[in-house]
Design a protein around this motif. Sequence first.
Motif, PDB file in Angstrom:
ATOM      1  N   TRP A 161       1.038  -1.234   0.087  1.00 37.24           N
ATOM      2  CA  TRP A 161       0.229   0.093  -0.070  1.00 37.24           C
ATOM      3  C   TRP A 161       0.628   1.465   0.043  1.00 37.24           C
ATOM      4  CZ3 TRP A 161      -4.752   0.296  -1.273  1.00 37.24           C
ATOM      5  CH2 TRP A 161      -5.640  -0.809  -0.791  1.00 37.24           C
TER       6      TRP A 161
ATOM      7  N   ASP B  91     -14.303  -0.540  -3.507  1.00 39.04           N
ATOM      8  CA  ASP B  91     -13.228   0.059  -3.106  1.00 39.04           C
ATOM      9  C   ASP B  91     -12.611  -0.521  -1.795  1.00 39.04           C
ATOM     10  OD1 ASP B  91     -13.158   1.706  -5.470  1.00 39.04           O
ATOM     11  OD2 ASP B  91     -14.048   3.491  -4.247  1.00 39.04           O
ATOM     12  N   PHE B  92     -11.352  -0.892  -2.032  1.00 36.91           N
ATOM     13  CA  PHE B  92     -10.715  -1.561  -0.900  1.00 36.91           C
ATOM     14  C   PHE B  92      -9.692  -0.261  -0.129  1.00 36.91           C
ATOM     15  CE2 PHE B  92     -12.464  -5.315  -2.394  1.00 36.91           C
ATOM     16  CZ  PHE B  92     -12.554  -6.070  -1.259  1.00 36.91           C
ATOM     17  N   ARG B  93      -9.337  -0.668   1.058  1.00 40.12           N
ATOM     18  CA  ARG B  93      -8.332   0.154   1.706  1.00 40.12           C
ATOM     19  C   ARG B  93      -7.457  -0.635   2.730  1.00 40.12           C
ATOM     20  NH1 ARG B  93     -12.313   3.940   4.807  1.00 40.12           N
ATOM     21  NH2 ARG B  93     -11.721   3.637   6.994  1.00 40.12           N
TER      22      ARG B  93
ATOM     23  N   ASP C 210      -9.735  -1.091   5.857  1.00 38.35           N
ATOM     24  CA  ASP C 210     -11.022  -1.433   5.464  1.00 38.35           C
ATOM     25  C   ASP C 210     -12.006  -0.320   5.825  1.00 38.35           C
ATOM     26  OD1 ASP C 210     -13.046  -3.519   4.845  1.00 38.35           O
ATOM     27  OD2 ASP C 210     -13.450  -3.840   6.994  1.00 38.35           O
TER      28      ASP C 210
ATOM     29  N   THR D 205      -6.960   3.904  -1.794  1.00 36.55           N
ATOM     30  CA  THR D 205      -8.121   3.125  -2.279  1.00 36.55           C
ATOM     31  C   THR D 205      -7.696   2.284  -3.566  1.00 36.55           C
ATOM     32  OG1 THR D 205      -9.853   4.293  -3.334  1.00 36.55           O
ATOM     33  CG2 THR D 205     -10.074   4.247  -0.999  1.00 36.55           C
ATOM     34  N   TYR D 206      -8.288   1.142  -3.798  1.00 36.75           N
ATOM     35  CA  TYR D 206      -8.190   0.294  -5.034  1.00 36.75           C
ATOM     36  C   TYR D 206      -9.385  -0.312  -5.206  1.00 36.75           C
ATOM     37  CZ  TYR D 206      -5.865  -2.331  -8.580  1.00 36.75           C
ATOM     38  OH  TYR D 206      -5.352  -3.001  -9.697  1.00 36.75           O
ATOM     39  N   GLN D 207      -9.982  -0.281  -6.399  1.00 42.32           N
ATOM     40  CA  GLN D 207     -10.842  -0.778  -6.735  1.00 42.32           C
ATOM     41  C   GLN D 207     -10.585  -2.539  -7.251  1.00 42.32           C
ATOM     42  OE1 GLN D 207     -14.056  -0.043 -10.113  1.00 42.32           O
ATOM     43  NE2 GLN D 207     -15.317   0.937  -8.531  1.00 42.32           N
TER      44      GLN D 207
ATOM     45  N   HIS E 228      -5.636   7.385   4.893  1.00 39.77           N
ATOM     46  CA  HIS E 228      -6.103   6.059   4.831  1.00 39.77           C
ATOM     47  C   HIS E 228      -7.364   5.894   4.002  1.00 39.77           C
ATOM     48  CE1 HIS E 228      -8.777   5.558   8.110  1.00 39.77           C
ATOM     49  NE2 HIS E 228      -8.176   6.855   8.579  1.00 39.77           N
ATOM     50  N   GLU E 229      -8.090   6.891   4.304  1.00 37.53           N
ATOM     51  CA  GLU E 229      -9.402   6.763   3.565  1.00 37.53           C
ATOM     52  C   GLU E 229      -9.632   7.060   2.097  1.00 37.53           C
ATOM     53  OE1 GLU E 229     -12.092   9.194   5.981  1.00 37.53           O
ATOM     54  OE2 GLU E 229     -12.239   7.908   7.705  1.00 37.53           O
ATOM     55  N   ARG E 230      -8.452   7.795   1.748  1.00 38.93           N
ATOM     56  CA  ARG E 230      -8.550   8.032   0.141  1.00 38.93           C
ATOM     57  C   ARG E 230      -7.556   7.139  -0.345  1.00 38.93           C
ATOM     58  NH1 ARG E 230      -6.354  14.142   0.285  1.00 38.93           N
ATOM     59  NH2 ARG E 230      -6.284  13.626  -1.954  1.00 38.93           N
TER      60      ARG E 230
END
Length: 458
Positions: free
Chosen positions: A152, A442-444, A447, A435-437, A431-433
């Motif tokens: 990440w 969308d995952f992070r 979570d 992300t990966y689809q 951490h909220e932005r």
Amino acid sequence: MFSRREALRSVSAGFGYLAFAGLSSAAAAKEASVNPLAPKAPHFPARAKRVIFLCMQGGPSHVDTFDYKPQLVADHGKRGRYGGQLLKSPFEFRQRGESGLWISDLFPEVARHADQMTLIRSMQCDQPVHPGAMTQMHTGTAQFIRPSLGAWTLYGLGTENDSLPGSVSLSPQSGTARNYGSSFLPAIYAGTKVGGPSARFASRGMTGASSQSVPDIKNPKLSKTAQRRQLDFIQTLNEQKLEHDLVNPGVEGVIESYELAFRMQDVMPDLMDTSGESESTLAMYGVDGGPTDSFGKQCLLARRFAEAGVRFIEVTHGNWDQHVRLSTDHKTRAEECDKPIAGLLQDLSDRGLLEDTLVIWGGEFGRTPAAQGTDGRNHNNKGYTTWMAGGGVKGGFSYGATDEHGYEAVENPCHIHDWHATILHLLGLDHERLTYQYAGRDFRLTDVHGTVAKDILA
């Protein structure tokens, strides 16, 4: 209608074509702006540029290292909250530095850096067993295979050296590839394993087993020019495979990894050759043939990787799983890593790197205040300690607390999701932005959880 080749030229998902196009310098310059490993701007000004994670496999006991419990001493031998007899630490605690942080005699050298450290004494995770807790510490979950913290980080920030991996794991335990893997993120963001759990890195050049620590594609029977021609041909076949399959992340990852491996051949041997390090530097890390030698070499390599622009470096040390013989085996484990860790902190500081290098230390959980047998402790995931230094955290600071005996976090609990959110924040990533689809959502890393522990920020 667009052909496959035209589509790959026009969309960012076509990293395989971009890597192949990069075989010519003109195409490389043209496509540099969409290189998946190129440095990326953080979401906001970063306090740290890189991370060195000192992973203590097995669960070091917080009540014997960094979480002083005088009440545990006073109640030694009494019945514990969940049964068993309370066991005072066999190691003395002392106040260290100007800050007066309480640190045990297990870490006298690290304790000299107390005024550079933030102790997080209220850690929590969801798993009381090693595999699950270790996986959650690295990926945020113990239930599924997810991208690692290092992956990440690399996905969010890219790398500062295109001839080295952006993330490396030094001497990881066997069977722990998911702890530095990329899962559903593109394969190029996975960490590179350097050595195994019993690796012995040479301090005077790449000799013996250490020269095979990083697999590569070098063919000693070919010149570099001939090897380049051979690789060009292989990449042509890989590109044809992509043309046929339309979408194949595995092939794209192979194309990227082959190109990186080709570049690494010129850089990696010199980076891992520590023969130019001074005797004083080797002594500082405890590289002297004694019990600190192996981990000292790994910590020295971690500094060299950080200095060379690698974004995330993990160094594994263990085993701290003392259900028995805690008084002797915890002492042995600490003796192996205390001086190397202190040497790393000092070296980073002397070189001006600690300011923007976040050093984190911790295991997958802590251990119980009550005894297991007469000289051991069981697993405890409800309250334990990790620490951070450099990279924008306060020095000489204690955050959170466990109860009077050390069973569970009762003040400012810091769940592993909060820990991850805080590490990403220090790197300039929300951490909220980040992300990966994948699979339609969308995952992070965190979570749907995670709160930054802002009190520890300098």
